[in-house]
Design an enzyme around this catalytic site. Structure first.
Site, PDB file in Angstrom:
ATOM      1  N   ASP A  39     -17.856 -53.207 -28.082  1.00  7.96           N
ATOM      2  CA  ASP A  39     -16.857 -52.156 -27.866  1.00  7.96           C
ATOM      3  C   ASP A  39     -16.578 -51.912 -26.389  1.00  7.96           C
ATOM      4  O   ASP A  39     -15.424 -51.808 -25.978  1.00  7.96           O
ATOM      5  CB  ASP A  39     -17.292 -50.845 -28.525  1.00  7.96           C
ATOM      6  CG  ASP A  39     -17.246 -50.909 -30.042  1.00  7.96           C
ATOM      7  OD1 ASP A  39     -16.552 -51.789 -30.582  1.00  7.96           O
ATOM      8  OD2 ASP A  39     -17.900 -50.076 -30.684  1.00  7.96           O
ATOM      9  N   ASP A  52     -21.593 -49.148 -27.771  1.00  7.52           N
ATOM     10  CA  ASP A  52     -21.017 -49.536 -29.049  1.00  7.52           C
ATOM     11  C   ASP A  52     -20.910 -48.289 -29.917  1.00  7.52           C
ATOM     12  O   ASP A  52     -21.883 -47.559 -30.090  1.00  7.52           O
ATOM     13  CB  ASP A  52     -21.898 -50.600 -29.724  1.00  7.52           C
ATOM     14  CG  ASP A  52     -21.129 -51.434 -30.715  1.00  7.52           C
ATOM     15  OD1 ASP A  52     -20.144 -52.077 -30.301  1.00  7.52           O
ATOM     16  OD2 ASP A  52     -21.511 -51.457 -31.894  1.00  7.52           O
TER      17      ASP A  52
END
Length: 149
Positions: A39, A52
């Site tokens: 992410d 993340d």
């Protein structure tokens, strides 16, 4: 950050195994790759970190409960992400790891209200840990190949 990570192979240079392959030889990847997306990768005070986001609904987001949840569901992913970041950064020794590798944070977005620190898990594996993760992946390969046959 999308990634393509060659599966660890004892014949290839790895973390903690610098110079194992001959410098002029191009390594052959025969076992395959892992692909994925992290992410967020960011830098803070010279170190690189992974963040993340997780959408799991946690009824208990205390540090102990979150750690147990990560252990059960996300530990392998956190290890792989750590290996990816170390590879991307070109980390090859413990001193470089200490200077540039910050760690991995999982942020669970869905949990009951409570302490602002609830729902966050953080780990900073050492250089030796990364080498062990790589070795464990390499050791798992024959078992995975047998299962496919």
């Amino acid at each position: 950050m999308e990634f393509l990570l060659p599966l660890p192979d004892a014949r290839l240079p790895g973390l903690g195994r610098p110079g194992q392959a001959r410098a002029r030889e191009r390594p052959r990847i025969e076992r395959g790759f892992l692909t994925g997306a992290i992410d967020l990768v960011f830098r803070h005070e010279g170190r690189h970190y992974i963040a993340d986001w997780k959408g799991d609904l946690l009824l208990d987001a205390s540090p102990a409960a979150v750690a147990a949840h990560v252990e059960e569901h996300y530990l392998l992913q956190a290890r792989l992400y750590s290996l990816v970041l170390a590879r991307v950064l070109g980390i090859s020794d413990a001193a470089d790891h200490e200077r540039r590798f910050g760690g991995v944070a999982y942020v669970f977005l869905r949990h009951r209200e409570g302490d602002p620190a609830d729902g966050i898990w953080f780990a900073r594996p050492g250089f030796e840990d990364l080498g062990r993760y790589e070795h464990e992946l390499d050791a798992e390969a024959p078992r995975r190949e047998e299962e496919r046959a």
